[in-house]
Design a protein around this motif. Sequence first.
Motif, PDB file in Angstrom:
ATOM      1  N   UNK A 265     -17.820  -3.056 -10.270  1.00 15.98           N
ATOM      2  CA  UNK A 265     -18.828  -2.855  -9.245  1.00 15.98           C
ATOM      3  C   UNK A 265     -18.617  -3.838  -8.095  1.00 15.98           C
ATOM      4  N   UNK A 266     -18.608  -3.287  -6.903  1.00 15.16           N
ATOM      5  CA  UNK A 266     -18.324  -4.097  -5.720  1.00 15.16           C
ATOM      6  C   UNK A 266     -19.513  -4.971  -5.349  1.00 15.16           C
ATOM      7  N   UNK A 267     -19.205  -6.168  -4.805  1.00 12.60           N
ATOM      8  CA  UNK A 267     -20.241  -7.129  -4.411  1.00 12.60           C
ATOM      9  C   UNK A 267     -20.148  -7.541  -2.951  1.00 12.60           C
ATOM     10  N   UNK A 268     -19.141  -7.056  -2.247  1.00 10.92           N
ATOM     11  CA  UNK A 268     -18.949  -7.447  -0.856  1.00 10.92           C
ATOM     12  C   UNK A 268     -19.367  -6.315   0.074  1.00 10.92           C
ATOM     13  N   UNK A 269     -20.042  -6.637   1.163  1.00 13.11           N
ATOM     14  CA  UNK A 269     -20.498  -5.579   2.087  1.00 13.11           C
ATOM     15  C   UNK A 269     -19.382  -4.680   2.590  1.00 13.11           C
ATOM     16  N   UNK A 270     -18.192  -5.258   2.837  1.00 15.47           N
ATOM     17  CA  UNK A 270     -17.128  -4.444   3.425  1.00 15.47           C
ATOM     18  C   UNK A 270     -16.506  -3.478   2.432  1.00 15.47           C
TER      19      UNK A 270
END
Length: 123
Positions: free
Chosen positions: A103-108
């Motif tokens: 699961x991604x945690x960075x806005x970009x």
Amino acid sequence: QVQLKESGGGWVQAGGSLRLSCEASGRYNMGWFRQAPGKDREFVAAVRWTGRDTAYGDSVKGRFIISKDHDESAMYLQMISLKPDDTAVYYCAADDPYSVRPLARKPDEYAPWGQGTQVTVSS
């Protein structure tokens, strides 16, 4: 491209609760972020498109719960024990469809984004 729309923001006293909703149809990993004035956009929580895997930012762990509807039409963020530091504009965002990567945690790593909903917690 999936269309996202947040709702449920508002004003609450410290210690109170709010539930945010994000209208979003489709099998996407989804995330909640927040941004306070003068600060960077901060990861709050993410949920896999299956609804069975979640991740939380350290500042909200144990107080916020992210979930998805079984019919994949919406995502939610249940927030309890709210603090003044939780005051921010909250955004929902979509990751890749059917993604199996962590699961991604960075806005970009997310696109598109909703327009945001304001949460204000008073002391």
